[in-house]
Motif scaffolding. Structure first.
Motif, mmCIF file in Angstrom:
data_model
loop_
_atom_site.group_PDB
_atom_site.id
_atom_site.type_symbol
_atom_site.label_atom_id
_atom_site.label_comp_id
_atom_site.label_asym_id
_atom_site.label_seq_id
_atom_site.Cartn_x
_atom_site.Cartn_y
_atom_site.Cartn_z
ATOM 1 N N LEU A 20 24.226 69.685 8.978
ATOM 2 C CA LEU A 20 24.523 70.895 8.203
ATOM 3 C C LEU A 20 24.991 70.608 6.765
ATOM 4 C CD1 LEU A 20 24.479 74.009 8.796
ATOM 5 C CD2 LEU A 20 26.947 73.802 8.833
ATOM 6 N N PRO A 21 25.939 69.668 6.549
ATOM 7 C CA PRO A 21 26.362 69.418 5.160
ATOM 8 C C PRO A 21 25.200 68.982 4.267
ATOM 9 C CG PRO A 21 27.892 68.404 6.680
ATOM 10 C CD PRO A 21 26.724 68.877 7.496
ATOM 11 N N TRP A 22 24.246 68.247 4.825
ATOM 12 C CA TRP A 22 23.114 67.784 4.016
ATOM 13 C C TRP A 22 22.180 68.935 3.665
ATOM 14 C CZ3 TRP A 22 24.127 63.458 1.852
ATOM 15 C CH2 TRP A 22 24.989 62.564 2.474
ATOM 16 N N VAL A 23 21.969 69.825 4.628
ATOM 17 C CA VAL A 23 21.138 71.001 4.333
ATOM 18 C C VAL A 23 21.845 71.866 3.286
ATOM 19 C CG1 VAL A 23 20.004 73.017 5.332
ATOM 20 C CG2 VAL A 23 20.183 70.936 6.658
ATOM 21 N N MET A 24 23.157 71.988 3.448
ATOM 22 C CA MET A 24 23.939 72.762 2.475
ATOM 23 C C MET A 24 23.840 72.120 1.091
ATOM 24 S SD MET A 24 25.321 75.390 3.900
ATOM 25 C CE MET A 24 26.640 75.871 2.834
ATOM 26 N N ALA A 25 23.833 70.792 1.069
ATOM 27 C CA ALA A 25 23.732 70.071 -0.207
ATOM 28 C C ALA A 25 22.417 70.419 -0.906
ATOM 29 C CB ALA A 25 23.840 68.568 0.032
ATOM 30 N N VAL A 26 21.332 70.445 -0.146
ATOM 31 C CA VAL A 26 20.021 70.784 -0.732
ATOM 32 C C VAL A 26 20.045 72.209 -1.284
ATOM 33 C CG1 VAL A 26 17.581 71.137 -0.197
ATOM 34 C CG2 VAL A 26 18.785 69.175 0.757
ATOM 35 N N MET A 27 20.628 73.106 -0.493
ATOM 36 C CA MET A 27 20.679 74.514 -0.898
ATOM 37 C C MET A 27 21.502 74.685 -2.184
ATOM 38 S SD MET A 27 18.896 76.358 0.947
ATOM 39 C CE MET A 27 17.755 75.769 2.125
ATOM 40 N N VAL A 28 22.652 74.040 -2.215
ATOM 41 C CA VAL A 28 23.514 74.161 -3.394
ATOM 42 C C VAL A 28 22.846 73.498 -4.602
ATOM 43 C CG1 VAL A 28 25.732 73.426 -4.378
ATOM 44 C CG2 VAL A 28 25.654 74.415 -2.101
ATOM 45 N N TYR A 29 22.127 72.418 -4.368
ATOM 46 C CA TYR A 29 21.405 71.734 -5.452
ATOM 47 C C TYR A 29 20.383 72.694 -6.086
ATOM 48 C CZ TYR A 29 18.136 68.461 -7.642
ATOM 49 O OH TYR A 29 17.314 67.817 -8.529
ATOM 50 N N LEU A 30 19.569 73.333 -5.220
ATOM 51 C CA LEU A 30 18.557 74.279 -5.717
ATOM 52 C C LEU A 30 19.215 75.452 -6.441
ATOM 53 C CD1 LEU A 30 16.142 74.396 -2.642
ATOM 54 C CD2 LEU A 30 15.763 73.240 -4.812
ATOM 55 N N CYS A 31 20.295 75.920 -5.845
ATOM 56 C CA CYS A 31 21.018 77.055 -6.410
ATOM 57 C C CYS A 31 21.573 76.683 -7.790
ATOM 58 C CB CYS A 31 22.141 77.447 -5.450
ATOM 59 S SG CYS A 31 22.797 79.048 -5.758
ATOM 60 N N ALA A 32 22.125 75.483 -7.901
ATOM 61 C CA ALA A 32 22.717 75.038 -9.167
ATOM 62 C C ALA A 32 21.644 74.931 -10.250
ATOM 63 C CB ALA A 32 23.409 73.693 -8.965
ATOM 64 N N LEU A 33 20.470 74.407 -9.902
ATOM 65 C CA LEU A 33 19.395 74.275 -10.896
ATOM 66 C C LEU A 33 18.920 75.646 -11.357
ATOM 67 C CD1 LEU A 33 17.112 71.314 -9.753
ATOM 68 C CD2 LEU A 33 19.098 71.298 -11.243
ATOM 69 N N ALA A 34 18.726 76.551 -10.392
ATOM 70 C CA ALA A 34 18.259 77.895 -10.738
ATOM 71 C C ALA A 34 19.288 78.615 -11.607
ATOM 72 C CB ALA A 34 17.973 78.688 -9.473
ATOM 73 N N LEU A 35 20.546 78.456 -11.230
ATOM 74 C CA LEU A 35 21.633 79.103 -11.973
ATOM 75 C C LEU A 35 21.734 78.520 -13.383
ATOM 76 C CD1 LEU A 35 23.468 81.294 -10.865
ATOM 77 C CD2 LEU A 35 25.213 79.573 -10.463
ATOM 78 N N ALA A 36 21.606 77.210 -13.474
ATOM 79 C CA ALA A 36 21.666 76.551 -14.784
ATOM 80 C C ALA A 36 20.506 77.022 -15.648
ATOM 81 C CB ALA A 36 21.619 75.036 -14.603
ATOM 82 N N GLY A 37 19.319 77.148 -15.043
ATOM 83 C CA GLY A 37 18.146 77.621 -15.782
ATOM 84 C C GLY A 37 18.389 79.012 -16.328
ATOM 85 N N SER A 38 18.881 79.888 -15.483
ATOM 86 C CA SER A 38 19.092 81.273 -15.886
ATOM 87 C C SER A 38 20.164 81.391 -16.977
ATOM 88 C CB SER A 38 19.487 82.098 -14.664
ATOM 89 O OG SER A 38 19.730 83.406 -15.049
ATOM 90 N N LEU A 39 21.292 80.707 -16.755
ATOM 91 C CA LEU A 39 22.412 80.823 -17.694
ATOM 92 C C LEU A 39 22.082 80.203 -19.054
ATOM 93 C CD1 LEU A 39 25.430 80.074 -15.309
ATOM 94 C CD2 LEU A 39 24.715 82.276 -16.208
ATOM 95 N N SER A 40 21.386 79.057 -19.042
ATOM 96 C CA SER A 40 21.070 78.408 -20.322
ATOM 97 C C SER A 40 20.028 79.216 -21.088
ATOM 98 C CB SER A 40 20.600 76.979 -20.093
ATOM 99 O OG SER A 40 19.469 76.995 -19.260
ATOM 100 N N LEU A 41 19.095 79.807 -20.359
ATOM 101 C CA LEU A 41 18.069 80.628 -20.994
ATOM 102 C C LEU A 41 18.703 81.854 -21.655
ATOM 103 C CD1 LEU A 41 15.008 80.274 -21.067
ATOM 104 C CD2 LEU A 41 14.843 81.991 -19.280
#
Lengths: 293, 225
Positions: A20-41
């Motif tokens: 579970l922590p590893w799956v959560m890590a992948v999810m948070v990783y994707l979320c962080a990239l998407a969030l960073a993309g949106s906020l920086s844009l």
């Protein structure tokens, strides 16, 4: 009022939720990239629009260099008399070469290349200019003069930005939904693994809240651990991307950046993952326990 | 205190495993639950420790109708019941002390007082040197004594035991029965399911005898009351 009773076995818990922590890590990783993309844009778009809203460009495209020079000087002296303009300056040869270099290559820009004259105009803040009148007057000076207020370009950019931002937020939403589903499955697997223990606890008089609290605590830990791993990997990725972007000379991407406040929002993701996991686990356990006597 | 009135019980849509059960257990009474294997002793105990509701009829415990009691009210009643399961059902990752202390902790107790109380009881049942041991390393008899200690630690109003002396030697069996009798004298209603008729005769308490899914009451000598 119930005190906390630790009754779940760690080894059984590991069997059910070790990934579970590893799956959560992948999810948070994707979320962080998407969030960073949106906020920086979002930040970059504000910078672009505020930069261009008060700027105009006059382009004089006459092939004969002598005539072009004459018309440019006439246009500059007319623009100096227009009220509401902060400045009207010709973009000199070196600056023009800098602008064209990424497209043509610096060595290919020779003196005999017919480059149009460009006049960069800065409009005073809170002042409105009658663009039609200015354009008409410029046409009398130079029939091929073009007054560009960048609205077409800005409009297209805004449209692209809205689509990109919507896509990023869509990804964030999907990741959150997928995370909730994963936690629900994980909690159910955990409950199945601990079924006998839960039954015994019930028979000894444990309330559902006592059992749910123990699961909630564990899943909060899993969520935070996974979130931390995911956000660290995302930070490394974003840092590498930022390095690459700064190396692209003359690109609009160089203005893409993430402020510290927005970066802090991304750093809060592990806490958000912990809270999401805890709430989802508690809700799932309480719901599942209702099916038991 | 406990009253069964025409109670029937079935699992899912299967045929009834208990039929028209009617009896009363006054507060502070001591009964053996006897009968051949498959007669429904475990099912009857399940209803008594509130793991299963009757399919029909009326079951009253501690002055409340269990048949239509709300789920949220069950924990409060369950804390008044101590159970010794035939297969012990100890939590394998907890030590003997932690297992025995569970009912007190669930009831909201905490601190050194609980540990001291639990340790005293474990000494009494002969597990002084096994307090920090976990169930997987305990023998059958030791597990049984931990299970009994867990059932009685909170001084329950109702004590239910399923073959509680099946895995211990005669001396320990007598000692444990003495514990049950002493608890009963303090007011705990006691029901012990057993096949050991010597034990039944020795204690001389009345029996609830299950046969062919029906229950009858026998006196200590085995005669129908």
């Amino acid at each position: 009022m119930t005190s906390r009773v630790v009754f779940l076995s760690d080894s059984q818990d590991r069997a059910a939720t070790s990934l579970l922590p590893w799956v959560m890590a992948v999810m948070v990783y994707l979320c962080a990239l998407a969030l960073a993309g949106s906020l920086s844009l979002q930040g970059s778009l504000t910078a672009w629009t505020s930069d261009l809203t008060h700027r105009l460009t006059v382009q004089i495209t006459v092939a004969d260099p002598v005539e072009r020079e004459k018309q440019t000087e006439a246009a500059l002296s007319y623009l100096a008399s227009v009220p509401g303009l902060e400045s009207a300056e010709r973009i000199d040869g070196d600056a023009m070469k800098d602008l064209l270099a990424p497209w043509l290559g610096r060595d290919n820009i020779t003196n005999d290349l017919p480059i149009p004259s460009l006049i960069d105009i800065v409009v005073e803040k809170n002042k409105t200019i009658n663009l039609t009148a200015v354009q008409a007057r410029l046409r009398t000076i130079s029939p091929q003069a073009v007054l560009d207020d960048h609205q077409q370009w800005l409009g297209d950019l805004m449209e692209l930005s809205v689509v990109l931002q919507s896509t990023f937020w869509g990804i964030v939403l999907l990741v959150v939904l997928a995370t909730i589903c994963i936690v629900i499955f994980g909690t159910k697997a955990g409950m199945a693994e601990h079924r006998d223990t839960i039954e015994i606890m019930h028979l000894m008089g444990a309330h559902d809240t006592m059992i749910a609290t123990e699961f909630q605590r564990r899943f909060m830990h899993h969520g935070f651990k996974g979130g931390l791993i995911g956000v660290v990997i995302a930070a490394i990725t974003l840092f590498a991307l930022a390095k690459l972007i700064t190396q692209i000379e003359g690109s609009v991407l160089t203005t893409v950046s993430l402020s510290w406040i927005k970066a802090m929002a991304i750093l809060l993701l592990p806490f958000a993952a912990a809270v999401f996991s805890a709430i989802t686990a508690r809700w799932t356990v309480m719901r599942e326990l209702q099916r038991m006597l | 205190m406990i009253s069964f009135n025409n109670v029937g019980m079935r699992y899912g849509m299967e045929a009834e495993v208990l039929r028209d059960i009617s009896f009363e257990l006054p507060q502070g009474s001591f009964h053996f639950l006897t009968g051949p294997s498959g007669a429904g002793k475990s099912s009857l105990l399940k209803m008594l420790y509130l793991a299963h509701r009757p399919s029909r009829g009326r079951l009253e415990m501690f002055g409340q109708n269990v048949t239509d009691l709300k789920r949220d009210d069950l924990p409060r009643l369950r804390r008044r019941i101590g159970v010794v399961f035939q297969e012990f059902r100890l939590l394998d990752h907890l030590t003997a002390v932690e297992n025995v202390a569970l009912p007190l902790r669930i009831a909201g107790g905490s601190g050194r007082e609980i540990d001291q109380h639990v340790e005293e009881l474990l000494v009494w049942v002969g597990l002084k040197d096994r307090m920090k041991s976990r169930p997987p390393v305990l023998s059958g008899g030791e597990k049984q004594r931990v299970a009994i200690a867990r059932a009685v630690i909170a001084k329950p109003d109702l004590l239910l035991a399923d073959e509680p002396t099946g895995n211990v030697d005669p001396a320990m069996s007598e000692r444990l029965m003495h514990l049950f009798v002493e608890l009963n004298k303090l007011g705990t209603t006691t029901v012990i399911a057993t096949h050991d008729m010597n034990l039944v005769r020795k204690i001389g308490a009345p029996q609830l005898h299950l046969r062919d899914r029906f229950v009858s009451r026998l006196d200590g000598a085995g005669d129908i009351i």
